[in-house]
Write a protein that holds these residues in place. Structure first.
Motif, short mmCIF file in Angstrom:
data_model
loop_
_atom_site.label_atom_id
_atom_site.label_comp_id
_atom_site.label_asym_id
_atom_site.label_seq_id
_atom_site.Cartn_x
_atom_site.Cartn_y
_atom_site.Cartn_z
N ARG A 34 1.09 -1.28 0.15
CA ARG A 34 -0.45 0.00 0.04
C ARG A 34 0.90 1.71 0.03
NH1 ARG A 34 -5.77 -0.97 1.79
NH2 ARG A 34 -5.66 -3.53 1.81
N ILE A 35 2.65 1.11 -0.45
CA ILE A 35 2.53 2.22 0.02
C ILE A 35 3.22 2.88 -1.33
CG2 ILE A 35 5.28 2.88 0.59
CD1 ILE A 35 5.56 1.43 2.63
N VAL A 36 2.77 3.75 -1.89
CA VAL A 36 2.84 3.99 -2.90
C VAL A 36 3.42 5.50 -3.63
CG1 VAL A 36 1.15 2.95 -3.92
CG2 VAL A 36 0.41 5.42 -3.24
N GLY A 37 4.17 5.56 -4.59
CA GLY A 37 5.17 6.49 -5.25
C GLY A 37 6.25 7.10 -4.36
N ARG A 38 7.35 6.74 -3.64
CA ARG A 38 8.03 6.18 -2.92
C ARG A 38 9.24 5.61 -3.49
NH1 ARG A 38 7.79 11.78 -2.31
NH2 ARG A 38 7.22 12.51 -0.94
N ASP A 39 8.57 4.91 -4.51
CA ASP A 39 9.86 3.95 -5.38
C ASP A 39 11.40 5.05 -5.04
OD1 ASP A 39 8.34 2.16 -4.98
OD2 ASP A 39 8.12 2.79 -7.41
N ASP A 40 11.88 5.78 -5.49
CA ASP A 40 13.11 5.73 -5.30
C ASP A 40 13.51 6.47 -4.25
OD1 ASP A 40 12.73 6.20 -8.34
OD2 ASP A 40 12.33 8.85 -8.88
N GLU A 41 12.53 7.30 -3.35
CA GLU A 41 12.89 7.35 -2.14
C GLU A 41 13.75 6.04 -0.94
OE1 GLU A 41 10.88 8.63 -3.40
OE2 GLU A 41 10.78 10.81 -3.63
N ILE A 42 12.62 4.83 -1.59
CA ILE A 42 13.15 3.86 -0.57
C ILE A 42 14.64 3.35 -1.53
CG2 ILE A 42 12.37 1.28 -1.06
CD1 ILE A 42 9.31 2.27 -0.88
N GLN A 43 14.30 3.17 -2.54
CA GLN A 43 15.62 3.01 -3.01
C GLN A 43 16.56 3.91 -2.41
OE1 GLN A 43 16.31 0.50 -4.87
NE2 GLN A 43 14.67 -0.01 -5.70
N SER A 44 16.57 5.27 -1.90
CA SER A 44 17.61 6.11 -1.99
C SER A 44 18.48 5.70 -0.18
CB SER A 44 17.54 7.03 -1.79
OG SER A 44 17.50 8.02 -3.51
N VAL A 45 17.62 5.24 0.34
CA VAL A 45 17.42 5.06 1.93
C VAL A 45 17.71 3.90 1.73
CG1 VAL A 45 16.71 4.81 3.65
CG2 VAL A 45 15.52 6.32 2.75
N ALA A 46 17.57 2.56 1.03
CA ALA A 46 18.05 0.94 0.98
C ALA A 46 19.40 1.13 0.47
CB ALA A 46 17.43 0.30 0.04
N ALA A 47 20.13 2.37 -0.14
CA ALA A 47 21.75 2.00 -0.90
C ALA A 47 22.14 2.52 0.97
CB ALA A 47 21.56 3.04 -1.77
N GLU A 48 21.84 3.24 1.85
CA GLU A 48 22.67 3.95 2.86
C GLU A 48 23.09 3.27 3.62
OE1 GLU A 48 23.94 6.43 1.26
OE2 GLU A 48 23.09 7.85 0.32
N VAL A 49 21.47 2.41 4.20
CA VAL A 49 21.59 1.10 5.35
C VAL A 49 22.12 -0.27 4.81
CG1 VAL A 49 20.29 3.04 6.31
CG2 VAL A 49 19.67 1.26 5.24
N GLY A 50 22.08 -0.29 3.73
CA GLY A 50 21.94 -1.76 2.77
C GLY A 50 23.01 -2.46 3.50
N ALA A 51 24.16 -1.45 3.28
CA ALA A 51 25.66 -3.06 3.45
C ALA A 51 25.21 -3.49 4.78
CB ALA A 51 26.47 -1.77 3.82
N ILE A 52 24.67 -2.71 5.62
CA ILE A 52 24.24 -3.61 6.43
C ILE A 52 23.93 -5.52 6.44
CG2 ILE A 52 21.99 -4.51 8.52
CD1 ILE A 52 23.31 -1.46 9.64
#
Ligand SMILES: Nc1ncnc2c1ncn2[C@@H]1O[C@H](COP(=O)(O)OP(=O)(O)O)[C@@H](O)[C@H]1O
Ligand SMILES: [Mg+2]
Length: 428
Positions: A34-52
């Motif tokens: 149900r989360i819509v319209g924030r795909d880029d933001e999700i990707q960006s946040v994931a790119a910062e913390v994702g190394a974990i």
């Protein structure tokens, strides 16, 4: 129809309007789909913390954006997914969330982090709720991280409400200072972009961080967010065009998803209260007005009585006059008359000017410098960003100001209300 009766017919609901109203509640966290319209933001946040998730050190990140742009939602969403993915790789990753508007000191924040960590583990030591200082909470935090985690994502929401930023330094230096081996990724969230400058002044380079900016939603994104929750209503209850109208109104005013959803819910409640079988565009319009008054009241809740009277004075000028903008002097004259009405001593014109500037800062009014011609010098013109009748209603909700004339009364009696001494000719 999905009835939630808990198996007991006594609690069977026959709500003609709502089917799953909880989807519209303020605190509701929507499912991933149900989360819509924030795909880029999700990707960006994931790119910062994702190394974990790969056992590597994450980046810290600061997220800026106005309220209702999905900052808290997206942060929690990405952190939880990172945690799951990390676990899939046999990495013990924790997620910690602190709302710093409540835990607004370093002691409160560290206490909550420690208690939060304890809850997620079988840490045995007692963590005192009071009587101990920040240092002791840090000790517990390092102790639990060391014993139980490989990594942790710490979300510090509304971080601008925190009275100092020491915690950012402590968290980012923890490994270096050999407090713990766990990787710590901080997601800091602020509704105020201005916080960015104060942050730079207050912290050093040890909190190396990326910055992300979340923008207000546009009408089509808001439409999609609401469409995704249409099942909050019974089938066929929402009339055609209602979601479109709601999205258009919200996008024009603020682009705040929370507010848009609130309007939709309020419209449903209005329909139910008035015995209507459907939710119409008219219900949306009315709900939008209520929401706007609430918004103004919220914005001005911390303001002084004089700031509220100043806003009321400007609204009164607009309602009784034929212009949209007024000079500081004009607002002041009206204000003085209104002070008399509520038996309050007025502040100086310069004081009022400062109050107006502060309101401009909150986004309730806009002030613009205008040249008054060679001989007159320049002056400020103030306009309301919202309908003046909303201001009047919001200000009158303050118990000490409820005797001020309503907007209807202002319209009937004209500028004389609360303004006995002012010469009308000076208003043109
Ligand atoms: N992209 C989105 N998709 C679905 N719902 C959203 C989205 N963004 C925000 N919302 C809804 O709006 C509410 C406010 O979002 P939130 O993340 O709390 O905003 P912020 O933290 O920026 O003020 C959330 O509870 C959620 O229900
Ligand atoms: Mg938030």
């Amino acid at each position: 129809m999905a009835e939630q009766t808990g198996g007991d017919p006594l609690f069977e609901s026959h709500d003609p309007i709502f089917n799953r109203k909880e989807l519209l509640h303020v605190g509701h966290v929507p499912d991933e789909d149900r989360i819509v319209g924030r795909d880029d933001e999700i990707q960006s946040v994931a790119a910062e913390v994702g190394a974990i998730t790969r056992g590597d050190p994450p980046n810290n990140v600061m997220i800026y954006g106005k309220t209702g742009t999905g900052k808290s939602l997206i942060s929690r969403h990405v952190a939880t997914r990172a945690q799951d993915a990390a676990r899939g790789n046999d990495i013990d990753c924790g997620v910690l969330y602190v709302d710093c508007s409540e835990a607004n000191t370093e002691t409160r924040t560290t206490r909550q982090l420690a208690l939060n960590l304890k809850e997620q583990t079988d840490y045995q030591q007692n963590i005192p709720l009071r009587g101990v200082g920040t240092m002791e909470y840090y000790q517990h935090i390092w102790g639990i991280l060391e014993a139980c985690f490989d990594a942790v994502v710490v979300i510090l929401d509304e971080i601008d409400k925190l009275d100092n930023s020491n915690i950012l330094m402590q968290l980012s230096r923890a490994r270096e200072a050999q407090k713990t081996d766990a990787y710590i990724g901080v997601i800091g969230i602020s509704n105020k972009v201005q916080y960015r400058e104060t942050l730079d002044e207050r912290i050093d380079s040890s909190f190396g961080h990326r910055e992300l900016f979340f923008h207000p939603y546009d009408a089509s994104q808001l439409r999609e967010i609401m469409r995704n929750r249409e099942d909050a209503f019974q089938p066929d209850v929402l009339e055609d065009g209602t979601i479109e109208l709601c999205a258009a109104l919200a996008a024009k005013k603020h682009g705040d998803a929370r507010k848009a959803i609130e309007i939709l819910k309020e419209a449903g409640e209005l329909a139910r209260r008035t015995g209507s079988e459907t939710v119409s565009e008219d219900h949306i319009q009315q709900a939008q007005e209520v929401a706007e008054i609430n918004r103004i009241e919220e914005l001005t809740s911390g303001a002084t009585v004089h700031a509220k009277l100043a806003l009321y004075a400007l609204a009164s000028c607009i309602i009784t006059g034929d212009r949209e903008t007024y000079k500081t002097r004009e607002v002041y004259e009206r204000y003085v008359g209104i002070c008399e009405l509520v038996a309050t001593d007025p502040i100086t014109e310069n004081g009022l000017y400062r109050q107006l500037k502060e309101q401009a800062f909150l986004g309730v009014i806009e002030s613009e410098k205008t040249g008054g011609g060679r001989s007159q010098g320049s002056y400020l013109l103030h306009r309301l960003v919202t309908d003046p009748k909303h201001i009047v209603k919001a200000v009158r909700r303050d118990a000490s100001l409820e005797d001020l004339p309503t907007d209807d009364r202002l319209r009937e009696t004209g500028p004389s209300t609360g303004n006995r001494d002012v010469d009308l000719t000076s208003f043109s």
